[in-house]
Design a protein around this motif. Structure first.
Motif, PDB file in Angstrom:
ATOM      1  N   CYS A   4     -11.830  58.405  -8.955  1.00 30.00           N
ATOM      2  CA  CYS A   4     -12.258  58.844 -10.296  1.00 30.00           C
ATOM      3  C   CYS A   4     -13.584  59.590 -10.190  1.00 30.00           C
ATOM      4  O   CYS A   4     -14.646  59.021 -10.297  1.00 30.00           O
ATOM      5  CB  CYS A   4     -12.360  57.671 -11.254  1.00 30.00           C
ATOM      6  SG  CYS A   4     -13.450  56.352 -10.716  1.00 30.00           S
ATOM      7  N   ASP A   5     -13.492  60.882  -9.972  1.00 29.80           N
ATOM      8  CA  ASP A   5     -14.676  61.718  -9.824  1.00 29.80           C
ATOM      9  C   ASP A   5     -15.258  62.019 -11.205  1.00 29.80           C
ATOM     10  O   ASP A   5     -14.640  62.696 -12.009  1.00 29.80           O
ATOM     11  CB  ASP A   5     -14.300  63.005  -9.102  1.00 29.80           C
ATOM     12  CG  ASP A   5     -15.496  63.827  -8.681  1.00 29.80           C
ATOM     13  OD1 ASP A   5     -16.619  63.548  -9.164  1.00 29.80           O
ATOM     14  OD2 ASP A   5     -15.317  64.749  -7.883  1.00 29.80           O
ATOM     15  N   LEU A   6     -16.451  61.502 -11.478  1.00 24.35           N
ATOM     16  CA  LEU A   6     -17.103  61.683 -12.772  1.00 24.35           C
ATOM     17  C   LEU A   6     -18.171  62.766 -12.743  1.00 24.35           C
ATOM     18  O   LEU A   6     -18.956  62.883 -13.669  1.00 24.35           O
ATOM     19  CB  LEU A   6     -17.718  60.357 -13.229  1.00 24.35           C
ATOM     20  CG  LEU A   6     -16.720  59.251 -13.549  1.00 24.35           C
ATOM     21  CD1 LEU A   6     -17.429  57.938 -13.827  1.00 24.35           C
ATOM     22  CD2 LEU A   6     -15.860  59.646 -14.731  1.00 24.35           C
ATOM     23  N   ARG A   7     -18.188  63.579 -11.707  1.00 24.18           N
ATOM     24  CA  ARG A   7     -19.235  64.597 -11.612  1.00 24.18           C
ATOM     25  C   ARG A   7     -19.083  65.681 -12.670  1.00 24.18           C
ATOM     26  O   ARG A   7     -20.081  66.124 -13.236  1.00 24.18           O
ATOM     27  CB  ARG A   7     -19.267  65.199 -10.213  1.00 24.18           C
ATOM     28  CG  ARG A   7     -19.774  64.196  -9.185  1.00 24.18           C
ATOM     29  CD  ARG A   7     -19.772  64.753  -7.806  1.00 24.18           C
ATOM     30  NE  ARG A   7     -18.382  64.941  -7.387  1.00 24.18           N
ATOM     31  CZ  ARG A   7     -18.025  65.384  -6.193  1.00 24.18           C
ATOM     32  NH1 ARG A   7     -18.941  65.693  -5.308  1.00 24.18           N
ATOM     33  NH2 ARG A   7     -16.761  65.524  -5.874  1.00 24.18           N
ATOM     34  N   LEU A  71     -25.073  49.673 -18.350  1.00 21.89           N
ATOM     35  CA  LEU A  71     -24.333  48.914 -17.338  1.00 21.89           C
ATOM     36  C   LEU A  71     -23.087  49.683 -16.896  1.00 21.89           C
ATOM     37  O   LEU A  71     -22.743  49.689 -15.714  1.00 21.89           O
ATOM     38  CB  LEU A  71     -23.936  47.539 -17.879  1.00 21.89           C
ATOM     39  CG  LEU A  71     -25.048  46.501 -17.985  1.00 21.89           C
ATOM     40  CD1 LEU A  71     -24.559  45.267 -18.731  1.00 21.89           C
ATOM     41  CD2 LEU A  71     -25.575  46.124 -16.603  1.00 21.89           C
ATOM     42  N   GLY A  72     -22.436  50.358 -17.845  1.00 23.24           N
ATOM     43  CA  GLY A  72     -21.258  51.146 -17.516  1.00 23.24           C
ATOM     44  C   GLY A  72     -21.576  52.297 -16.582  1.00 23.24           C
ATOM     45  O   GLY A  72     -20.831  52.574 -15.641  1.00 23.24           O
ATOM     46  N   GLY A  73     -22.694  52.963 -16.823  1.00 19.42           N
ATOM     47  CA  GLY A  73     -23.099  54.049 -15.934  1.00 19.42           C
ATOM     48  C   GLY A  73     -23.388  53.553 -14.534  1.00 19.42           C
ATOM     49  O   GLY A  73     -23.008  54.186 -13.541  1.00 19.42           O
ATOM     50  N   ASP A  78     -21.752  52.455  -8.759  1.00 18.64           N
ATOM     51  CA  ASP A  78     -21.825  51.480  -7.659  1.00 18.64           C
ATOM     52  C   ASP A  78     -20.958  50.247  -7.864  1.00 18.64           C
ATOM     53  O   ASP A  78     -21.250  49.193  -7.304  1.00 18.64           O
ATOM     54  CB  ASP A  78     -23.278  51.005  -7.470  1.00 18.64           C
ATOM     55  CG  ASP A  78     -24.144  52.011  -6.736  1.00 18.64           C
ATOM     56  OD1 ASP A  78     -23.581  52.829  -5.994  1.00 18.64           O
ATOM     57  OD2 ASP A  78     -25.360  51.974  -6.905  1.00 18.64           O
ATOM     58  N   GLY A  79     -19.902  50.361  -8.644  1.00 11.22           N
ATOM     59  CA  GLY A  79     -19.106  49.169  -8.921  1.00 11.22           C
ATOM     60  C   GLY A  79     -17.629  49.353  -8.679  1.00 11.22           C
ATOM     61  O   GLY A  79     -17.150  50.444  -8.388  1.00 11.22           O
ATOM     62  N   VAL A 147     -18.277  46.392 -21.020  1.00 10.48           N
ATOM     63  CA  VAL A 147     -19.071  47.370 -20.273  1.00 10.48           C
ATOM     64  C   VAL A 147     -18.412  48.729 -20.472  1.00 10.48           C
ATOM     65  O   VAL A 147     -17.195  48.869 -20.372  1.00 10.48           O
ATOM     66  CB  VAL A 147     -19.137  46.992 -18.777  1.00 10.48           C
ATOM     67  CG1 VAL A 147     -19.742  48.111 -17.953  1.00 10.48           C
ATOM     68  CG2 VAL A 147     -19.933  45.708 -18.598  1.00 10.48           C
ATOM     69  N   LYS A 148     -19.203  49.738 -20.788  1.00 11.41           N
ATOM     70  CA  LYS A 148     -18.679  51.056 -21.156  1.00 11.41           C
ATOM     71  C   LYS A 148     -18.559  51.976 -19.943  1.00 11.41           C
ATOM     72  O   LYS A 148     -19.532  52.565 -19.517  1.00 11.41           O
ATOM     73  CB  LYS A 148     -19.581  51.719 -22.206  1.00 11.41           C
ATOM     74  CG  LYS A 148     -19.775  50.902 -23.453  1.00 11.41           C
ATOM     75  CD  LYS A 148     -18.470  50.700 -24.185  1.00 11.41           C
ATOM     76  CE  LYS A 148     -18.683  49.905 -25.452  1.00 11.41           C
ATOM     77  NZ  LYS A 148     -17.486  49.256 -25.908  1.00 11.41           N
ATOM     78  N   THR A 149     -17.364  52.110 -19.429  1.00 14.97           N
ATOM     79  CA  THR A 149     -17.110  53.047 -18.337  1.00 14.97           C
ATOM     80  C   THR A 149     -16.640  54.383 -18.906  1.00 14.97           C
ATOM     81  O   THR A 149     -16.014  54.418 -19.962  1.00 14.97           O
ATOM     82  CB  THR A 149     -16.050  52.493 -17.358  1.00 14.97           C
ATOM     83  OG1 THR A 149     -15.796  53.479 -16.358  1.00 14.97           O
ATOM     84  CG2 THR A 149     -14.761  52.129 -18.046  1.00 14.97           C
ATOM     85  N   ARG A 150     -16.935  55.461 -18.216  1.00 17.29           N
ATOM     86  CA  ARG A 150     -16.459  56.793 -18.623  1.00 17.29           C
ATOM     87  C   ARG A 150     -15.176  57.163 -17.895  1.00 17.29           C
ATOM     88  O   ARG A 150     -14.561  58.169 -18.197  1.00 17.29           O
ATOM     89  CB  ARG A 150     -17.519  57.847 -18.327  1.00 17.29           C
ATOM     90  CG  ARG A 150     -18.732  57.669 -19.184  1.00 17.29           C
ATOM     91  CD  ARG A 150     -19.306  59.017 -19.471  1.00 17.29           C
ATOM     92  NE  ARG A 150     -20.417  58.878 -20.383  1.00 17.29           N
ATOM     93  CZ  ARG A 150     -20.559  59.638 -21.438  1.00 17.29           C
ATOM     94  NH1 ARG A 150     -19.680  60.548 -21.716  1.00 17.29           N
ATOM     95  NH2 ARG A 150     -21.598  59.497 -22.212  1.00 17.29           N
TER      96      ARG A 150
END
Length: 173
Positions: A4-7, A71-73, A78-79, A147-150
């Motif tokens: 999951c590339d979030l760049r 926390l999501g960021g 790193d998670g 936790v808010k992940t993108r």
């Protein structure tokens, strides 16, 4: 993370906030050649190295929704998930202590901070390296999924988490 590339969403945010076009990325990171952006990040408390950085004090005063986004960021960078919760790994034990404090403030259960791997020579991305000792914390309980992940991939992974703790006693007290 390779799944999951979030760049690209990050590029859009950097463009919107700083009017800067990110043009260089390699492997799993980006490079920003902007002194004003670097100075801004240091000024708001995000300076330091992997071993010295901390969560800035002002983050602890944010509303819960924004703490969960923070926390999501961190989780996105790193998670990873497992069937019993969300793991975050770092070579910086003090940084994970800050994660623990934020989790507590958000009503998220957590484990103790434990050793993940010892320091040793290893091959990383085809290069001989000296790997540092790393630590890990597990965020768990029914609120861990807040936790808010993108990442769409990670949102799907959150649905697979099986909460084993409900933090209640006999009779729900």
């Amino acid at each position: 993370h390779e799944t999951c590339d979030l760049r690209k969403p990050l590029f859009k945010v950097i463009k919107k906030l700083f009017h800067y076009n990110v043009t260089y990325m390699q492997d799993r990171f980006i490079i920003i050649n902007s002194r004003p952006i670097a100075e801004f990040l240091v000024k708001i408390g995000f300076g330091g190295t992997a071993q010295t950085k901390r969560i800035p004090e002002w983050v602890f005063g944010l509303p819960i929704k924004q703490k969960l986004a923070f926390l999501g960021g961190y989780f996105d960078s790193d998670g990873h998930t497992s069937s019993n919760g969300i793991y975050i790994t770092s070579i910086n034990k003090s940084l994970l202590e800050g994660v623990r404090e934020l989790a507590l403030a958000c009503g998220i259960g957590f484990s103790r901070i434990f050793n993940h791997s010892e320091e040793k020579r290893t091959i990383i991305l085809g290069k001989d390296c000296q790997r540092r000792r790393s630590y890990r914390i597990l965020l768990n309980g029914k609120n861990a999924v807040n936790v808010k992940t993108r990442s769409e991939f990670r949102k799907k992974e959150f649905k697979k988490i099986q909460t084993r703790r409900n933090y209640s006693t006999c009779g729900g007290w």
